[in-house]
Design a protein around this motif. Structure first.
Motif, short mmCIF file in Angstrom:
data_model
loop_
_atom_site.label_atom_id
_atom_site.label_comp_id
_atom_site.label_asym_id
_atom_site.label_seq_id
_atom_site.Cartn_x
_atom_site.Cartn_y
_atom_site.Cartn_z
N ALA A 310 27.47 7.31 -28.43
CA ALA A 310 27.48 6.52 -27.20
C ALA A 310 26.53 5.32 -27.27
CB ALA A 310 27.10 7.42 -26.01
N ASN A 311 25.92 5.10 -28.44
CA ASN A 311 24.97 3.98 -28.63
C ASN A 311 23.80 4.06 -27.65
OD1 ASN A 311 26.34 2.61 -30.79
ND2 ASN A 311 27.87 1.95 -29.27
N ILE A 312 23.32 5.28 -27.43
CA ILE A 312 22.16 5.50 -26.56
C ILE A 312 20.94 5.74 -27.46
CG2 ILE A 312 21.13 6.97 -24.80
CD1 ILE A 312 23.98 7.69 -23.91
N PRO A 313 19.89 4.96 -27.31
CA PRO A 313 18.69 5.18 -28.12
C PRO A 313 18.11 6.58 -27.88
CG PRO A 313 18.59 3.04 -27.04
CD PRO A 313 19.76 3.77 -26.43
N LEU A 314 17.77 7.27 -28.96
CA LEU A 314 17.26 8.62 -28.86
C LEU A 314 15.82 8.62 -28.35
CD1 LEU A 314 17.71 11.66 -29.51
CD2 LEU A 314 16.71 11.20 -31.76
N LYS A 315 15.60 9.35 -27.27
CA LYS A 315 14.25 9.53 -26.73
C LYS A 315 13.69 10.88 -27.15
CE LYS A 315 10.71 8.64 -24.07
NZ LYS A 315 9.76 7.54 -24.38
N VAL A 316 14.45 11.93 -26.88
CA VAL A 316 14.06 13.29 -27.26
C VAL A 316 15.32 14.00 -27.75
CG1 VAL A 316 13.11 15.50 -26.52
CG2 VAL A 316 12.24 13.38 -25.50
N GLU A 317 15.27 14.52 -28.96
CA GLU A 317 16.42 15.27 -29.45
C GLU A 317 16.37 16.69 -28.89
OE1 GLU A 317 18.80 16.64 -33.50
OE2 GLU A 317 16.79 15.77 -33.67
N LEU A 318 17.32 16.99 -28.01
CA LEU A 318 17.46 18.33 -27.44
C LEU A 318 18.92 18.74 -27.58
CD1 LEU A 318 15.33 18.55 -24.15
CD2 LEU A 318 14.97 19.73 -26.30
N VAL A 556 16.75 23.84 -22.96
CA VAL A 556 16.45 22.47 -22.52
C VAL A 556 15.19 22.43 -21.69
CG1 VAL A 556 17.33 20.51 -21.17
CG2 VAL A 556 18.90 21.85 -22.61
N VAL A 557 14.95 23.49 -20.90
CA VAL A 557 13.74 23.56 -20.07
C VAL A 557 13.01 24.86 -20.36
CG1 VAL A 557 14.78 22.16 -18.25
CG2 VAL A 557 14.89 24.66 -18.09
N ASP A 558 11.69 24.84 -20.11
CA ASP A 558 10.88 26.03 -20.31
C ASP A 558 10.89 26.88 -19.05
OD1 ASP A 558 9.09 24.85 -18.51
OD2 ASP A 558 7.65 24.26 -20.05
N THR A 559 10.05 27.90 -19.00
CA THR A 559 10.06 28.83 -17.87
C THR A 559 9.50 28.22 -16.59
OG1 THR A 559 7.97 29.76 -18.65
CG2 THR A 559 9.99 30.89 -19.29
N GLU A 560 8.94 27.01 -16.69
CA GLU A 560 8.53 26.28 -15.48
C GLU A 560 9.47 25.11 -15.21
OE1 GLU A 560 4.38 25.44 -15.26
OE2 GLU A 560 3.84 27.56 -15.37
N LEU A 561 10.63 25.13 -15.86
CA LEU A 561 11.72 24.18 -15.63
C LEU A 561 11.39 22.76 -16.11
CD1 LEU A 561 12.85 25.44 -12.10
CD2 LEU A 561 13.61 26.22 -14.34
N ARG A 562 10.40 22.63 -16.97
CA ARG A 562 10.01 21.34 -17.54
C ARG A 562 10.87 21.05 -18.77
NH1 ARG A 562 3.77 23.19 -17.73
NH2 ARG A 562 4.87 24.70 -19.06
N VAL A 563 11.37 19.81 -18.85
CA VAL A 563 12.21 19.42 -19.98
C VAL A 563 11.36 19.29 -21.23
CG1 VAL A 563 13.75 17.63 -20.90
CG2 VAL A 563 13.83 18.24 -18.45
N TYR A 564 11.78 19.97 -22.28
CA TYR A 564 11.03 19.93 -23.54
C TYR A 564 10.87 18.50 -24.05
CZ TYR A 564 11.70 25.00 -23.96
OH TYR A 564 11.68 26.36 -23.75
N GLY A 565 9.69 18.18 -24.56
CA GLY A 565 9.43 16.88 -25.16
C GLY A 565 9.10 15.79 -24.17
N THR A 566 8.97 16.16 -22.90
CA THR A 566 8.65 15.17 -21.86
C THR A 566 7.52 15.71 -20.99
OG1 THR A 566 10.12 15.99 -20.12
CG2 THR A 566 11.09 14.54 -21.79
N ARG A 567 6.96 14.83 -20.19
CA ARG A 567 6.03 15.21 -19.14
C ARG A 567 6.53 14.65 -17.82
NH1 ARG A 567 1.22 12.81 -19.34
NH2 ARG A 567 1.91 11.16 -20.75
N GLY A 568 6.30 15.37 -16.74
CA GLY A 568 6.69 14.88 -15.42
C GLY A 568 8.18 14.87 -15.17
N LEU A 569 8.93 15.72 -15.87
CA LEU A 569 10.38 15.78 -15.69
C LEU A 569 10.82 17.24 -15.68
CD1 LEU A 569 13.22 14.51 -15.52
CD2 LEU A 569 13.20 14.39 -18.03
#
Length: 604
Positions: A310-318, A556-569
């Protein structure tokens, strides 16, 4: 790793132990214009549905935090009676065609508006401490039992120990009217070996029971997230904007810093229609199992191959974003007609103008009568061992021993395959368990019955951005229904069981006759061909596309629903449920939102 994944899944499988459902009406809604949106909020919630409005309400109730909810659709009128059907709600639906089956399905922008809650935890015998430690996080519902005379006549069991009554605007109501034929349908399960009658639909036990509907017991209007968590709040720290599409999440390094959005009618991004709003603390993605993975992928978070195409720059590979797609399977074609149908009145009477007019008058004047019933309140949720006592062991063994990659999409990432291998073990336990439901049949009380639901599908689909236009074209939804042969084998057993149920002595006086496919259709091959022609890949319970699981298992998310490889999401919606519960998903989604609000506030 598998034990951790199992703990996560079991928590959601028994989540209906921990939460009891839905919303109620209050004052006129408030919807802010785009021009009134501020440049920055503490929290931005993407999606004003079941989870989104719940978490936004909880985050703003103290007055400490500012919250903006961005909703794609419009909220319209909240005063919907129980009998309102999906066909009356076109403005509140998304229509997707499955890439694999080409079958089209409508998804409500906020599903709880139409849902009947099903209070059935099917892993009661395997409760785990992780889930039950969360119980204080689930806000209880305001439960209303039926009138005692009706309960006695229809053998409606309820037990308030399974319910909370804390004065919330989240209502679960057993109606004051039921169709007479339901008494016979309900009793007939006494003729089925192994079928049980739990003390309450909220007991956490599979069986045959009466369950409440999502409506206010006083106004008899639908109770859902908008009426329970939005109407009448009018808080200075809580703003909502509708008719707006979030196209991507913005980042400052790995910190989610805000979102970009455009009008829902937009087909491209222009300098004049795109707006950016910042989040001081967190972005909370609550756009549902179809659109939450689309937004993550459009923001550069997802499988590398999908983003590259889709020509989307990779931010976090999940690799797990958009994978693990599940929904309950429905066989609406297997139908029986009660040829000696003597129950009076019946739902078919609503086709008579005189009866319909009288029912409407009774509802308008007293909020009683046939129109207080939504889609029914009587159902069976049965273990596979009850449904297929002589074949289930072989069926489960074949499923569990299969290569986990054999029936997944081609080129599935190894971590997603590992996650499915863990699911195989959990599902096999559920199939063998007497405390876990797989078969579901709900009764309407009319002359035609028999439609069944597979609560534990083994096939897995995908939801990915359309590479031609990831931002504005609908995501590519592929249910891949029946791709795992276990699903077809189970649905065949369901048809045979429903035939045995219809042949019980209790139902003999009603003279049930199979309308389709016909009693002469008996072989696996012929039954399978029939199922393939009539099956729906959905009953509007999509889950799993942003699974809560270890990253090594496709999470994709941990047990606190946080998206792996990011903060504040975080992701806070049904897409984080890693495996379908043996029940419907409305109360589990509320539970996720309630727990998420507690987690978010605790992190501050």
């Amino acid at each position: 790793m598998i034990s951790l994944f199992t703990t996560v899944v079991l928590c959601f499988l028994s989540a209906s132990q921990c939460l009891f459902v839905n919303g109620s009406p209050t004052n006129s809604p408030r919807d802010d214009a785009r021009e009134q949106v501020k440049s920055e909020y503490d929290y931005i919630v993407v999606g004003g549905g079941t989870a989104g409005l719940t978490v936004a309400d909880r985050l703003t109730e103290s007055g400490r935090y500012t919250v903006l909810v961005i909703e794609y659709g419009d909220f319209g009128s909240a005063a919907l009676p129980p009998m309102r059907t999906l066909n009356n709600l076109d403005s509140r639906q998304f229509n997707f065609c499955s890439d694999g089956s080409r079958r089209c399905s409508k998804f409500l922008q906020y599903y709880s508006l139409m849902a009947n809650p099903f209070y059935s935890s099917t892993w009661n015998e395997q409760q785990n401490t992780t889930c039950c430690a969360w119980q204080n996080a689930w806000r209880a519902t305001t439960f209303t039992p039926p009138p005692q005379a009706l309960a006695n006549e229809f053998d409606i069991k309820t037990d308030r120990r399974f319910w909370g009554n804390v004065g919330t605007k989240i209502y679960a109501t057993l109606p004051s009217f039921q169709w007479p034929q339901l008494k016979t349908n309900f009793r007939a399960f006494r003729d089925i070996p192994g079928a049980t009658y739990p003390p309450d639909s909220g007991s956490g036990l599979p069986g045959v029971f009466w369950f409440p509907s999502s409506y206010d017991p006083v106004t008899i209007t639908r109770s859902f997230s908008r009426t329970g968590h939005w109407d009448g709040l009018n808080r200075r720290n809580y703003q909502t904007i509708t008719g707006s599409r979030v196209i991507k999440i913005t980042f400052n390094g790995d910190q989610a810093s805000g979102v970009q959005y455009v009008p829902s009618s937009a087909t491209t991004v222009t300098a004049s229609n795109v707006k950016t709003v910042k989040a001081k603390k967190e972005v909370i993605l609550s756009a549902g199992s179809i659109h939450s993975p689309q937004i993550l992928q459009s923001s550069g978070i997802g499988p590398k191959s999908i983003l590259k195409a889709a020509n989307i720059p990779l931010k976090v590979e999940l690799p797990g974003v958009g994978q693990n797609f599940q929904d309950h399977l429905f066989n609406p074609g297997h139908a029986f007609l009660f040829e000696n149908f003597t129950a009076d009145p019946s739902p078919e009477d609503l086709n008579d103008p005189a009866f319909a007019a009288a029912a409407q008058q009774q509802f308008d004047q007293n909020k009683t009568g046939p129109l207080v019933v939504a889609s029914g309140n009587s159902a069976a949720f049965l273990p596979l061992s009850v449904v297929a006592p002589t074949t289930f062991a072989r069926l489960v063994s074949t499923f569990q021993s299969a290569d986990p990659a054999a029936y997944l999409p081609p080129n599935t990432h190894p971590t997603v395959i590992a996650g499915y291998k863990a699911q195989q073990a959990i599902l096999a336990d559920a199939f063998r368990s007497k405390g876990s439901a797989t078969y579901n049949i709900q009764f309407g009380g009319g002359a035609v019955e028999g439609f069944s639901v597979n609560l534990r599908p083994t096939s897995r689909g995908t939801v990915n951005v359309d590479p031609r236009d990831p931002l504005f074209l609908d995501p590519i939804v592929d249910y891949r229904a029946l791709s795992n042969p276990t699903d077809l084998a189970i649905l065949i057993e369901f048809m045979r069981f429903t035939r045995r149920y219809m042949a019980t002595p209790t139902l003999a006086s009603s003279a049930p006759r199979e309308l389709a496919p016909g009693a002469n259709v008996t072989s696996d091959a012929d039954l399978g061909e029939f199922i393939r022609g009539v099956m729906w890949p959905t009953v509007f319970h999509p889950i799993g596309t942003n699974a809560m699981a270890p990253k090594s298992l496709g999470g994709v998310v941990d047990t606190e629903l946080r998206v792996y490889g990011t903060r504040g999401l975080r992701v806070v919606d049904a897409s984080v449920i890693p495996l379908l519960p043996g029940a419907y998903t409305q109360q589990t989604t509320y539970a996720i939102a309630e727990k998420a609000a507690d987690l978010i506030k605790a992190a501050q």
